[in-house]
Design an enzyme around this catalytic site. Structure first.
Site, PDB file in Angstrom:
ATOM      1  N   SER A 123      13.743 -42.680 -13.812  1.00  0.00           N
ATOM      2  CA  SER A 123      12.551 -41.936 -13.420  1.00  0.00           C
ATOM      3  C   SER A 123      12.540 -41.911 -11.902  1.00  0.00           C
ATOM      4  CB  SER A 123      11.299 -42.621 -13.970  1.00  0.00           C
ATOM      5  OG  SER A 123      10.167 -41.941 -13.502  1.00  0.00           O
ATOM      6  N   ARG A 172       1.405 -48.343 -14.448  1.00  0.00           N
ATOM      7  CA  ARG A 172       1.622 -49.369 -13.429  1.00  0.00           C
ATOM      8  C   ARG A 172       0.964 -50.663 -13.889  1.00  0.00           C
ATOM      9  NH1 ARG A 172      -0.346 -44.729 -10.889  1.00  0.00           N
ATOM     10  NH2 ARG A 172       0.970 -43.803  -9.294  1.00  0.00           N
ATOM     11  N   LYS A 181       0.832  -1.195   0.000  1.00  0.00           N
ATOM     12  CA  LYS A 181       0.000   0.000   0.000  1.00  0.00           C
ATOM     13  C   LYS A 181       0.873   1.253   0.000  1.00  0.00           C
ATOM     14  CE  LYS A 181      -3.718  -0.375   2.507  1.00  0.00           C
ATOM     15  NZ  LYS A 181      -4.265  -0.635   3.846  1.00  0.00           N
ATOM     16  N   HIS A 225     -15.956  -8.622   1.590  1.00  0.00           N
ATOM     17  CA  HIS A 225     -14.896  -9.481   2.114  1.00  0.00           C
ATOM     18  C   HIS A 225     -15.004 -10.918   1.599  1.00  0.00           C
ATOM     19  CE1 HIS A 225     -13.222 -12.232   5.220  1.00  0.00           C
ATOM     20  NE2 HIS A 225     -12.196 -11.404   5.098  1.00  0.00           N
ATOM     21  N   MET A 260      -5.531  -7.017   8.709  1.00  0.00           N
ATOM     22  CA  MET A 260      -4.971  -6.174   9.758  1.00  0.00           C
ATOM     23  C   MET A 260      -5.871  -4.963   9.953  1.00  0.00           C
ATOM     24  SD  MET A 260      -0.942  -6.593   9.067  1.00  0.00           S
ATOM     25  CE  MET A 260      -1.145  -6.262   7.356  1.00  0.00           C
ATOM     26  N   GLY A 272      11.213 -41.908  -8.505  1.00  0.00           N
ATOM     27  CA  GLY A 272       9.975 -42.212  -7.796  1.00  0.00           C
ATOM     28  C   GLY A 272      10.038 -41.487  -6.466  1.00  0.00           C
ATOM     29  N   THR A 273       9.573 -40.255  -6.487  1.00  0.00           N
ATOM     30  CA  THR A 273       9.843 -39.402  -5.320  1.00  0.00           C
ATOM     31  C   THR A 273       8.975 -39.727  -4.107  1.00  0.00           C
ATOM     32  OG1 THR A 273       8.472 -37.764  -6.434  1.00  0.00           O
ATOM     33  CG2 THR A 273      10.846 -37.447  -6.522  1.00  0.00           C
ATOM     34  N   ASN A 274       7.887 -40.492  -4.298  1.00  0.00           N
ATOM     35  CA  ASN A 274       7.124 -40.886  -3.110  1.00  0.00           C
ATOM     36  C   ASN A 274       7.978 -41.787  -2.230  1.00  0.00           C
ATOM     37  OD1 ASN A 274       5.070 -39.580  -4.414  1.00  0.00           O
ATOM     38  ND2 ASN A 274       3.946 -41.429  -4.972  1.00  0.00           N
ATOM     39  N   ASP A 275       8.479 -42.852  -2.847  1.00  0.00           N
ATOM     40  CA  ASP A 275       9.304 -43.770  -2.078  1.00  0.00           C
ATOM     41  C   ASP A 275      10.637 -43.140  -1.679  1.00  0.00           C
ATOM     42  OD1 ASP A 275       8.188 -46.306  -1.409  1.00  0.00           O
ATOM     43  OD2 ASP A 275       7.951 -46.682  -3.554  1.00  0.00           O
ATOM     44  N   TYR A 302      11.681 -34.426 -18.264  1.00  0.00           N
ATOM     45  CA  TYR A 302      10.222 -34.330 -18.189  1.00  0.00           C
ATOM     46  C   TYR A 302       9.732 -34.588 -16.766  1.00  0.00           C
ATOM     47  CZ  TYR A 302      10.040 -39.389 -17.877  1.00  0.00           C
ATOM     48  OH  TYR A 302      10.191 -40.662 -17.433  1.00  0.00           O
ATOM     49  N   ARG A 360       6.038 -49.747 -15.973  1.00  0.00           N
ATOM     50  CA  ARG A 360       6.773 -50.242 -14.809  1.00  0.00           C
ATOM     51  C   ARG A 360       6.423 -51.703 -14.554  1.00  0.00           C
ATOM     52  NH1 ARG A 360       5.711 -47.548  -9.092  1.00  0.00           N
ATOM     53  NH2 ARG A 360       3.774 -48.717  -9.244  1.00  0.00           N
ATOM     54  N   GLY A 370      -8.084  -6.921   4.617  1.00  0.00           N
ATOM     55  CA  GLY A 370      -8.902  -6.983   5.822  1.00  0.00           C
ATOM     56  C   GLY A 370      -8.292  -7.746   6.984  1.00  0.00           C
ATOM     57  N   GLU A 428      14.393 -44.717  -6.584  1.00  0.00           N
ATOM     58  CA  GLU A 428      13.524 -44.426  -5.447  1.00  0.00           C
ATOM     59  C   GLU A 428      14.129 -44.899  -4.131  1.00  0.00           C
ATOM     60  OE1 GLU A 428       9.787 -46.497  -6.044  1.00  0.00           O
ATOM     61  OE2 GLU A 428      10.785 -47.987  -7.267  1.00  0.00           O
ATOM     62  N   CYS A 472       8.234 -39.411 -11.698  1.00  0.00           N
ATOM     63  CA  CYS A 472       6.834 -39.802 -11.625  1.00  0.00           C
ATOM     64  C   CYS A 472       6.452 -39.671 -10.165  1.00  0.00           C
ATOM     65  CB  CYS A 472       6.622 -41.205 -12.159  1.00  0.00           C
ATOM     66  SG  CYS A 472       7.674 -42.446 -11.411  1.00  0.00           S
ATOM     67  N   ARG A 530      -3.763  -1.474  -6.048  1.00  0.00           N
ATOM     68  CA  ARG A 530      -2.937  -2.680  -5.931  1.00  0.00           C
ATOM     69  C   ARG A 530      -3.343  -3.632  -7.045  1.00  0.00           C
ATOM     70  NH1 ARG A 530      -6.073  -4.479  -0.517  1.00  0.00           N
ATOM     71  NH2 ARG A 530      -8.072  -4.864  -1.477  1.00  0.00           N
ATOM     72  N   ARG A 568      -3.216   3.256   8.653  1.00  0.00           N
ATOM     73  CA  ARG A 568      -3.545   2.075   7.861  1.00  0.00           C
ATOM     74  C   ARG A 568      -2.403   1.079   7.837  1.00  0.00           C
ATOM     75  NH1 ARG A 568      -4.898   4.571   2.068  1.00  0.00           N
ATOM     76  NH2 ARG A 568      -6.242   2.723   1.949  1.00  0.00           N
TER      77      ARG A 568
HETATM   78  P1  ADP Z   1      -7.454  -2.449   3.943  1.00  0.00           P
HETATM   79  O1  ADP Z   1      -6.027  -2.742   3.705  1.00  0.00           O
HETATM   80  O2  ADP Z   1      -8.102  -3.417   4.842  1.00  0.00           O
HETATM   81  O3  ADP Z   1      -8.186  -2.187   2.673  1.00  0.00           O
HETATM   82  P2  ADP Z   1      -7.262   0.391   4.301  1.00  0.00           P
HETATM   83  O4  ADP Z   1      -6.042   0.873   4.961  1.00  0.00           O
HETATM   84  O5  ADP Z   1      -7.288   0.473   2.833  1.00  0.00           O
HETATM   85  O6  ADP Z   1      -7.513  -1.080   4.784  1.00  0.00           O
HETATM   86  O7  ADP Z   1      -8.435   1.226   4.918  1.00  0.00           O
HETATM   87  C1  ADP Z   1      -9.750   0.800   5.165  1.00  0.00           C
HETATM   88  C2  ADP Z   1     -10.757   1.749   4.540  1.00  0.00           C
HETATM   89  O8  ADP Z   1     -10.554   3.077   4.967  1.00  0.00           O
HETATM   90  C3  ADP Z   1     -10.657   1.769   3.032  1.00  0.00           C
HETATM   91  O9  ADP Z   1     -11.944   1.741   2.493  1.00  0.00           O
HETATM   92  C4  ADP Z   1      -9.980   3.075   2.739  1.00  0.00           C
HETATM   93  O10 ADP Z   1     -10.374   3.578   1.510  1.00  0.00           O
HETATM   94  C5  ADP Z   1     -10.446   3.959   3.880  1.00  0.00           C
HETATM   95  N1  ADP Z   1      -9.455   4.993   4.157  1.00  0.00           N
HETATM   96  C6  ADP Z   1      -8.180   4.799   4.520  1.00  0.00           C
HETATM   97  N2  ADP Z   1      -7.507   5.954   4.615  1.00  0.00           N
HETATM   98  C7  ADP Z   1      -8.377   6.929   4.292  1.00  0.00           C
HETATM   99  C8  ADP Z   1      -8.272   8.344   4.186  1.00  0.00           C
HETATM  100  N3  ADP Z   1      -7.126   8.962   4.408  1.00  0.00           N
HETATM  101  N4  ADP Z   1      -9.361   9.024   3.838  1.00  0.00           N
HETATM  102  C9  ADP Z   1     -10.512   8.388   3.603  1.00  0.00           C
HETATM  103  N5  ADP Z   1     -10.688   7.066   3.676  1.00  0.00           N
HETATM  104  C10 ADP Z   1      -9.623   6.326   4.018  1.00  0.00           C
HETATM  105 MG    MG Z   2      -7.750  -0.919   1.383  1.00  0.00          MG
HETATM  106 MG    MG Z   3       7.691 -46.863  -5.577  1.00  0.00          MG
END
Ligand code: ADP
Ligand code: MG
Ligand code: MG
Length: 919
Positions: free
Chosen positions: A805, A599, A32, A490, A116, A807-810, A892, A658, A114, A786, A872, A372, A105
């Site tokens: 060949s 086999r 980010k 989510h 963290m 035979g990585t299981n054995d 292969y 085999r 979501g 093997e 194999c 992203r 953030r």
């Molecule tokens: P996540 O990584 O879980 O998406 P974010 O850090 O992107 O978390 O933030 C969660 C929400 O808060 C997102 O919808 C983001 O757009 C909003 N947000 C984060 N920073 C700002 C900001 N400076 N102004 C307005 N909205 C924000």
């Molecule tokens: Mg975000």
């Molecule tokens: Mg075998």
């Protein structure tokens, strides 16, 4: 050295067309932070990003190691950056008249949506609130922002990061949320936006009292305390339970740490000329090259992702049955839409990949808050990769790296039987968030999903909405169904990442958690444990368990295009393991270039095995060579036909056959009826038969009388098989076909075994040429590697063998000394304690077993320069293992038919990353 640490940079600023960092600094700034810097600072992009700064992942690792303290210079660097922000925004942090508010953030190297924490509106208190009211001229808005801050801060900083034990499973966020809901209920409001300024003001008071009562301390008034509290909490959330679980599933190293981004707030909740949304430069569900997104008027941040309100579509294209009656952003704010449309084009051109964009419009002014690389399902990934190639946005090598090998599974994914769908009862209609078909028994909580799945049940997780706490259950479920939320919620995001069947926003479903039931369309009642079936491609759920059928992959043009590129790029062959003509045909359809493991014992299992198995048993309990030869002569026709049918299907492609591998006693009957029958046919008494069977018993059959050892004890067994193979080949050639068998001797440990068996092969070969009246019959002779000793003595083995060949299981079993069949007892514990990071039977242990394989290849090729080497065994279909095989110079890999496309793609990716020199 001291000088260096004095000037060490821990904080990176961005804003006002400049940035200290850039896109390439993901390791330090997190995804980010790096992208915010790039969007703000790159002159080609110049996007309207609110100013801010990033505390590096280095700060995080120190903070977590050193009992939550910061390196010395962090404080002053943060303060300096804050000053810059204030200058750009013309507002001051903590100022009563004109306050600057910030968001705090998270942001790791790899996006963990979501997982963290984020705290918005930091800087509000009893004094600054009046400044915010003055700034915005909107009291209602100001108190809405305030109540959100208290809620998030109490939850993230005062409860989670402080490690407060939650009572009755109800965290502070839930308690505060209930207060909000109560007002809504009392007043008959349907949406958060219905609350008046006065009501929000009361709510803020109430929140503060509740926070004090439940958590034992006050919500902090001091903005600086809020800021540092937020920063520390986000760092701590790296070690939160759900972030930890997510990293385990996604295999993200725990050492990475997260960065923290502090950014000036912009407000999507400043009235009806404000909004917030999420958009994708292409449709993440189908891959279609159309701008796609959702937005909410008068809302802030997470309202879209949390699925609290059904979001509206940004344009006509993004409409779905739930949102078709809403006004699009394109209509509602045409100018801002145009601007946004331009930015998304610019972003995709710049990053050359599909982008997931967060935007907010504050009083008509558009801001970009994040971009992203967007998560997408397998079907979309394949389509985007090939279309971006056609558009010349990326080259072929890049295109093949854009699809994770395992994502191909989704394209091969079974679907619900369309015929059965026609007559099935639809119980819910929602948005197709994750494709494919799935069926399972309904559960309503993540914990139950985990529990049931652990007991071997197939379950479908049904929830109003999912939150990051549900990840584990979502992972274990066959599919997910939610009643709320849109395509960017989510549940949709996570399911898309995993390629899991998922339907969201089934608004006609009503969940009653007290009775563990839900009421679907037309009042159909579904109880916990009932079977339902989902069509994640159409977004339809049905009552009952519908048949699930396979898909015809060749119908998918994007897939065909991708695989064409794959085959041009990859440098090793991909074969299939197959022992029936049907399997062989599947393999061919998926692009196999031969059979890497056929086999012979397969004919003794399953359908149609009755007669050959009986003959084999006869042979096994024979006492004399004469007896044995009689039985083998009868068996011969079966083996020959089996081999011939498959060679015929493969039309001259190499087929590695085999020789008999399992210990004989595996085939001996243990029920008395079968034994009696056998004794009659053989004309021996039961007591004699039982004694012979008993004599076959072994204490450790895996290391017992099996593989080549059988051929050494009973050369006539080898002889029969060789004759069958050579005659089958000769007959095919005589009828104008091509055939090429590779005879493979299993479980060898010394070249003497190979020499011993080769003599038999040579003799039978001469006889076959005479009897078939042919000058020569094509074949080659080789061995499995093997047993560790065989790998070490590969130079000798290669004197006789034309191919190896692995035979990585054995080989894994014998290298680790782990019994394949008994690892369940201890391996999970090994993984929990991180003594092993991975199950070595699923992905090659490159360190140890891999070393043996490397030695085997090197020493073998020292003796025979053109020694053909393959693998194999299950690892041949594991992407990481395929890449390993490429790197060490194998010719292969071979895997089950269904995994052939995955292996081909992995092979192409290996060739991109570690190209082999042209010979
Ligand atoms: P996540 O990584 O879980 O998406 P974010 O850090 O992107 O978390 O933030 C969660 C929400 O808060 C997102 O919808 C983001 O757009 C909003 N947000 C984060 N920073 C700002 C900001 N400076 N102004 C307005 N909205 C924000
Ligand atoms: Mg975000
Ligand atoms: Mg075998």
């Amino acid at each position: 050295m001291a000088a260096k640490s004095k000037s060490h940079k821990y904080v990176y600023f961005f804003g006002d067309g400049k940035a200290d960092g850039n896109e390439s600094m993901k390791n330090l700034l997190g995804g980010k932070g790096a992208n915010l810097a790039e969007m703000a600072g790159n002159q080609k992009l110049k996007l309207p990003v609110p100013p801010g700064f990033t505390l590096t992942t280095e700060v995080c690792t120190t903070f977590l190691e050193k009992k939550k303290t910061y390196p010395r210079q962090v404080k002053s660097q943060v303060e300096a950056s804050l000053l810059k922000m204030e200058r750009i925004m013309g507002r001051k942090f903590g100022d009563e008249k004109n306050p600057l508010l910030v968001s705090v953030r998270s942001g790791a190297r790899k996006s963990m949506p979501g997982m963290m924490e984020t705290v918005l509106n930091v800087g509000l208190n009893e004094k600054t609130i009046s400044g915010l009211i003055a700034q915005s001229g909107d009291e209602r808005f100001a108190y809405d922002a305030y109540r959100r801050l208290i809620m998030m801060y109490a939850d993230v900083v005062m409860e989670k990061a402080a490690g407060v034990e939650v009572k009755n499973g109800k965290g502070i966020r839930k308690l505060l949320d209930e207060k909000l809901e109560l007002i809504k209920q009392k007043q008959g409001y349907t949406s958060d936006t219905d609350l008046s300024a006065e009501e929000l003001k009361m709510l803020v008071k109430d929140f503060k009292v509740t926070v004090r009562k439940v958590l034992g301390s006050d919500f902090p008034e001091d903005p600086m305390e809020q800021l540092w509290g937020g920063i520390g909490a986000v760092f701590s959330s790296w070690n939160g339970k759900r972030a930890f679980e997510y990293r385990m599933i996604e295999k993200i190293p725990h050492e990475w740490g997260t960065a923290v981004n502090v950014q000036a707030m912009v407000f999507g909740n400043m009235g009806n000329d404000s909004c917030t949304g999420v958009a994708f430069t292409r449709n993440p569900g189908t891959g279609e090259n159309k701008f796609y997104g959702e937005y909410l008027v008068n809302a802030q941040g997470e309202d879209v992702v949390a699925g609290i309100r059904t979001p509206a579509p940004v344009n006509e294209y993004s409409k779905n049955p739930q949102s078709e009656h809403f006004t699009t952003l394109e209509k509602y704010m045409p100018n801002q839409y145009k601007e946004l449309y331009g930015y998304q084009k610019r972003l995709e051109q710049h990053y050359k990949d599909m982008q997931d964009i967060e935007f907010t419009i504050e009083k008509g002014k558009l801001f970009i808050l994040q971009c992203r690389v967007g998560k997408r399902n397998g079907i979309a990934a394949v389509r985007m990769a090939t279309e971006m190639f056609t558009q010349k946005l990326i080259d072929a090598k890049t295109a093949v790296t854009r699809v994770a090998p395992n994502q191909l599974v989704e394209l091969l994914l079974p679907m619900l039987d369309p015929k059965a769908e026609q007559t099935a009862v639809v119980i819910a209609k929602g948005l197709p968030a994750g494709p494919g078909g799935a069926k399972g028994r309904v559960v309503f909580t993540s914990d139950e999903a985990v529990e049931w799945a652990t007991n071997g049940e197939k379950v479908i997780l049904v929830r109003e909405e999912t939150s990051p706490e549900d990840v584990d259950g979502m992972h274990k479920a066959q599919a997910i169904l939610t009643t709320k939320g849109g395509m960017t919620s989510h549940a949709a995001l996570v399911a898309r990442g995993w390629g899991k069947c998922c339907i969201v926003g089934c608004s006609d479903v009503e969940i009653h958690s007290e009775t563990k039931t839900f009421k679907g369309k037309n009042g159909v009642l579904i109880k916990e444990g009932d079977w339902i079936s989902l069509d994640g491609t159409k977004g339809l759920a049905y009552e009952g368990s519908l048949p699930v059928v396979d898909i015809d992959i060749d119908q998918n043009k994007s897939y065909r295009d991708l695989m064409k590129m794959v085959d041009k790029i990859k440098q090793i062959g991909v074969r299939t393991n197959a022992e029936t003509p049907v399997d062989a045909m599947h393999g061919l359809k998926f692009g196999a270039e031969g059979i890497g493991l056929f086999r012979t014992e397969h004919m003794f299992y399953g359908e149609g095995s009755e007669q050959p198995l009986f003959l084999l048993r006869k042979m096994i309990v024979s006492k004399t060579e004469v007896e044995r030869r009689t039985a083998l002569n009868e068996l011969f026709q079966f083996v020959k036909k089996d081999v011939k049918d498959t060679l015929h299907v493969m039309r001259g492609l190499p087929v590695t056959i085999r020789l008999l591998d399992p210990p004989l006693h595996e085939f001996v009957p243990h029920d008395s009826a079968k034994l009696l029958e056998l004794s009659k046919v053989l004309g021996i008494r039961m007591s004699v038969l039982k004694r012979r069977v008993l004599a076959l018993h072994e204490n450790n059959p895996m290391l017992g009388h099996r593989g080549v050892r059988l051929g050494i004890s009973f050369p006539e067994i080898t002889e029969m098989q060789i004759r069958a193979i050579l005659e089958a080949t000769a007959e095919l050639i005589q009828s104008g076909e091509k055939a090429f068998p590779e005879i493979m001797v299993p479980v060898t440990c010394t070249v003497k075994e190979l020499e011993h068996q080769k003599k038999i092969v040579d003799r039978v070969y001469r006889e076959a040429c005479v009897s078939m009246n042919m000058k020569k019959i094509p074949y080659s002779y080789g061995t499995m590697i093997e047993i560790p000793r065989a790998a070490l003595k590969a130079n000798r083995m290669a004197e006789v063998a034309d191919f190896f060949s692995f035979g990585t299981n054995d080989l894994t079993q014998m290298s680790f000394g782990f019994s394949r069949d008994d690892i369940g007892g201890f391996l999970p514990n090994y993984m929990d304690q991180r003594i092993l990071n991975e199950d070595p039977f699923q992905t090659i242990d490159q360190d140890g077993v891999g070393e043996l394989i490397k030695i085997g290849v090197e020493r073998g090729r020292k003796t025979k320069k053109n020694l053909k080497v393959g693998i194999c065994g299950e690892h041949g279909g594991d992407a990481e293992s395929v890449k390993f095989c490429h790197r060490i110079g194998m010719n292969y890999v071979s895997c089950s038919p269904f995994r052939v496309p995955i292996a081909r793609l992995a092979a192409a990716q290996a060739a991109v990353t570690w190209p082999r020199k042209a010979k």
